[in-house]
Design an enzyme around this catalytic site. Structure first.
Site, short mmCIF file in Angstrom:
data_model
loop_
_atom_site.label_atom_id
_atom_site.label_comp_id
_atom_site.label_asym_id
_atom_site.label_seq_id
_atom_site.Cartn_x
_atom_site.Cartn_y
_atom_site.Cartn_z
N HIS A 311 0.87 -1.19 0.00
CA HIS A 311 0.00 0.00 0.00
C HIS A 311 0.90 1.23 0.00
CE1 HIS A 311 -3.44 2.42 0.57
NE2 HIS A 311 -3.82 2.10 1.79
N HIS A 350 -2.23 -2.27 -9.95
CA HIS A 350 -3.15 -1.68 -8.97
C HIS A 350 -4.41 -2.54 -8.92
CE1 HIS A 350 -5.64 1.35 -7.00
NE2 HIS A 350 -4.50 1.87 -6.61
N ASP A 408 2.93 5.36 -6.92
CA ASP A 408 4.17 5.23 -6.17
C ASP A 408 5.42 5.18 -7.04
OD1 ASP A 408 3.14 5.13 -3.52
OD2 ASP A 408 2.26 3.20 -4.04
N1 COA Z 1 4.59 -6.66 -11.23
C1 COA Z 1 4.43 -7.80 -11.96
N2 COA Z 1 3.26 -8.45 -12.04
C2 COA Z 1 2.23 -7.94 -11.37
C3 COA Z 1 2.32 -6.77 -10.63
C4 COA Z 1 3.56 -6.12 -10.57
N3 COA Z 1 3.73 -5.00 -9.87
N4 COA Z 1 1.12 -6.48 -10.06
C5 COA Z 1 0.30 -7.46 -10.46
N5 COA Z 1 0.97 -8.34 -11.24
C6 COA Z 1 0.42 -9.55 -11.87
C7 COA Z 1 0.37 -10.68 -10.85
O1 COA Z 1 1.56 -11.40 -10.81
C8 COA Z 1 -0.81 -11.45 -11.34
O2 COA Z 1 -0.38 -12.20 -12.44
P1 COA Z 1 -1.00 -13.66 -12.72
O3 COA Z 1 -2.40 -13.38 -13.19
O4 COA Z 1 -0.13 -14.24 -13.77
O5 COA Z 1 -0.95 -14.42 -11.42
C9 COA Z 1 -1.76 -10.37 -11.87
O6 COA Z 1 -0.92 -9.27 -12.23
C10 COA Z 1 -2.76 -9.92 -10.84
O7 COA Z 1 -2.03 -9.59 -9.68
P2 COA Z 1 -2.67 -9.46 -8.24
O8 COA Z 1 -1.57 -9.46 -7.23
O9 COA Z 1 -3.76 -10.44 -8.07
O10 COA Z 1 -3.26 -8.03 -8.35
P3 COA Z 1 -3.86 -7.24 -7.16
O11 COA Z 1 -4.93 -6.42 -7.74
O12 COA Z 1 -4.20 -8.10 -6.01
O13 COA Z 1 -2.60 -6.39 -6.71
C11 COA Z 1 -1.15 -4.74 -6.11
C12 COA Z 1 -2.49 -5.05 -6.71
C13 COA Z 1 -0.98 -3.24 -6.01
C14 COA Z 1 -1.04 -5.35 -4.70
C15 COA Z 1 -0.06 -5.35 -7.00
O14 COA Z 1 -0.18 -4.82 -8.29
C16 COA Z 1 1.34 -5.11 -6.46
O15 COA Z 1 1.79 -5.84 -5.58
N6 COA Z 1 2.05 -4.07 -7.00
C17 COA Z 1 3.36 -3.75 -6.52
C18 COA Z 1 3.28 -2.95 -5.23
C19 COA Z 1 2.80 -1.55 -5.47
O16 COA Z 1 3.28 -0.85 -6.33
N7 COA Z 1 1.84 -1.12 -4.64
C20 COA Z 1 1.30 0.21 -4.68
C21 COA Z 1 -0.12 0.21 -5.10
S1 COA Z 1 -0.68 1.86 -5.31
#
Ligand code: COA
Length: 472
Positions: A311, A350, A408
């Site tokens: 987050h 996201h 971010d």
């Molecule tokens: N890098 C690479 N792959 C990513 C990714 C990233 N930053 N974010 C999501 N994905 C991929 C996942 O590996 C997953 O792939 P799959 O379908 O092959 O398993 C798919 O996209 C969905 O990911 P998921 O984790 O289920 O998405 P989410 O909606 O739960 O997650 C976040 C959202 C923000 C938690 C996630 O994108 C993340 O961890 N990002 C990095 C941290 C970040 O920047 N956070 C700030 C948010 S404002």
């Protein structure tokens, strides 16, 4: 570029807005923007993904298009034309303030920025050794001094209004020193008289709950700055009544009055982070408030949730990641390895946006501007690495998975250029988001219903009990 030319910054925002509007339409998603009648049917995923918890008029994140609206206003327009004070007022009150309302609000913020008693209390803890978010969470709890009305017997039946805590009442550190010479000075309590009169006036105010929101919005800024000062081995600095909230934040953190350009950019950063739907920290704050606990506990919970790297902690992780990659030339091999190891790329993706995050559209060009202005080689390297990584990720995962830079990705570079160390990025996020947290908590409490989702029990149901002696 003269450091007083803030029009140049407005132009950067407007160009980002024009580019965004060219690329995506603002068409709303009907299922998320039309009034509902309860109970509502929705498809819910783990982590409550897709769950509808309430109706709100505060803000709307259009994840499909990549747009963000506060109380009906496009984030680009607010960044270009409004101040963080106007935006906070808008979120809390529903409308932009007129000149008188803005002056009144800014005056109250100025008054509430002085939290000497809270600072004195927090200085009793080893703040310099603490995680700054832990110190901030503790600080907001310390702002709740003595008992509040909520602690009195029968308070819960008096309605669901949020109430204020007792105010800070001991003025301290009256000198604006801005350097190591700063020292606490406990002055005559009589110096408090004008504040007491102001307090009496405030007590007449109808919306007492709003006052605690103002107290928190102003106080979290002062607390954050004080935490940074103490970490750096300095004493906290008293806010400057001539400066805006953004200006004060930079001044109280760094001890240097910011240039207008820096103040303007910080203001935009605060505006961009002020609210963002029912994200994890907002939800955490709302859950706590829904028990009729008070807003100080509620905001403390928001801060706790914001601390996580999934987050608010992501921008700090982005800087570490970019430093680890080392240079734009190494992006290709680093990215290949990261993908092979299924590593999430920090600052991308996201839960709601499956398009380019509009906040990143503003922060990217602001980062470029600041890096160029700074002339810092380390920042140039970091930015070049970020740009190369952005290209790679979009080419690989943009269309295919809807993964683009999020807020971010560039904010850390912006903050670094403003002289803010990575450990303080998440507290800065809280300084801004406290406006959204308080606004949403106030709104939710008007039709409060305690949050209580259920988990599906998938464990055993009929295990025969074994006394301790028989368990082997
Ligand atoms: N890098 C690479 N792959 C990513 C990714 C990233 N930053 N974010 C999501 N994905 C991929 C996942 O590996 C997953 O792939 P799959 O379908 O092959 O398993 C798919 O996209 C969905 O990911 P998921 O984790 O289920 O998405 P989410 O909606 O739960 O997650 C976040 C959202 C923000 C938690 C996630 O994108 C993340 O961890 N990002 C990095 C941290 C970040 O920047 N956070 C700030 C948010 S404002």
């Amino acid at each position: 570029m003269p450091l007083t030319n803030t029009k140049f910054i407005t132009d950067i925002v407007k160009q980002a807005a024009a580019k965004a509007r060219q690329e995506v339409s603002n068409e709303p998603e009907p299922e998320l923007t039309e009034p509902i009648s309860w109970p509502v049917e929705c498809t819910v995923g783990p982590g409550l993904e897709g769950a509808i918890a309430c109706e709100t008029k505060i803000g709307y994140v259009n994840g499909t298009r990549g747009s963000l609206i506060y109380r009906g206003y496009d984030i680009f327009d607010l960044c270009a034309e409004a101040s963080y004070e106007e935006v906070s007022y808008l979120l809390l009150h529903g409308n932009l303030p007129d000149a008188d309302a803005l002056t009144g609000f800014s005056d109250q913020m100025q008054e509430f920025r002085l939290i000497p008693k809270t600072l004195r209390l927090i200085m009793g803890f080893p703040v310099q050794d603490m995680n700054p978010m832990a110190a901030l969470r503790m600080g907001t709890n310390l702002m709740r001094q003595y008992q509040t009305e909520r602690d009195q017997v029968g308070a819960a039946s008096a309605g669901t209004k949020v109430i204020a805590s007792d105010d800070d009442s001991i003025p301290m550190e009256r000198e604006k020193t801005g350097d190591r010479r700063a020292a606490f000075e406990f002055s005559d309590r009589n110096a408090n008289r004008p504040r007491r009169r102001a307090k009496a006036k405030r007590e007449q105010a109808e919306a007492r709950g709003l006052e605690s929101c103002y107290h928190l919005i102003a106080g979290v800024g002062t607390l954050t700055a004080a935490i940074e000062r103490v970490r750096m081995g300095h004493m906290p600095i008293e806010p400057d009544p001539e400066l805006s909230h953004a200006g004060n934040l930079l001044y109280m953190m760094t001890g240097r009055r910011p240039y207008p350009v820096e103040q303007r950019i910080m203001d935009i950063c605060l505006t961009l982070h002020a609210d963002h739907g029912m994200n994890a920290s907002t939800f955490a704050a709302m859950v706590v408030a829904s028990t009729l606990s008070d807003i100080y506990f509620s905001i403390g919970s928001g801060i706790g949730a914001l601390n996580g790297p999934l987050h608010g902690g992501a921008n700090e992780a982005v800087i570490h990641m970019l430093n680890q990659i080392g240079s734009s030339r190494r992006v290709g091999s680093w990215y290949k390895e990261a993908r092979a190891n299924k590593t999430k790329i920090m600052g991308f993706g996201h839960r709601v946006y499956k398009a380019y995050d509009p906040r990143a559209r503003v922060l990217g060009p602001l980062a470029e501007f600041l890096v160029e202005r700074s002339g810092r080689k380390d920042m140039q390297k970091l930015l070049a690495t970020a740009k190369e990584l952005e290209k790679r990720v979009i080419a690989d995962l943009g269309e295919r998975k809807g993964i683009f830079p999020n807020v971010d990705f560039y904010s850390g570079i912006v903050y670094s250029c403003l002289g803010i160390p990575p450990e303080m990025f998440t507290p800065i996020f809280a300084v801004s988001r406290v406006a959204g947290w308080t606004a949403r908590v106030l709104e939710y409490l008007k039709n409060n219903r305690i949050f209580r989702p259920r988990g599906i029990y998938v464990g055993d149901l009929d295990r025969p009990f074994k006394p301790l002696a028989d368990r082997g």
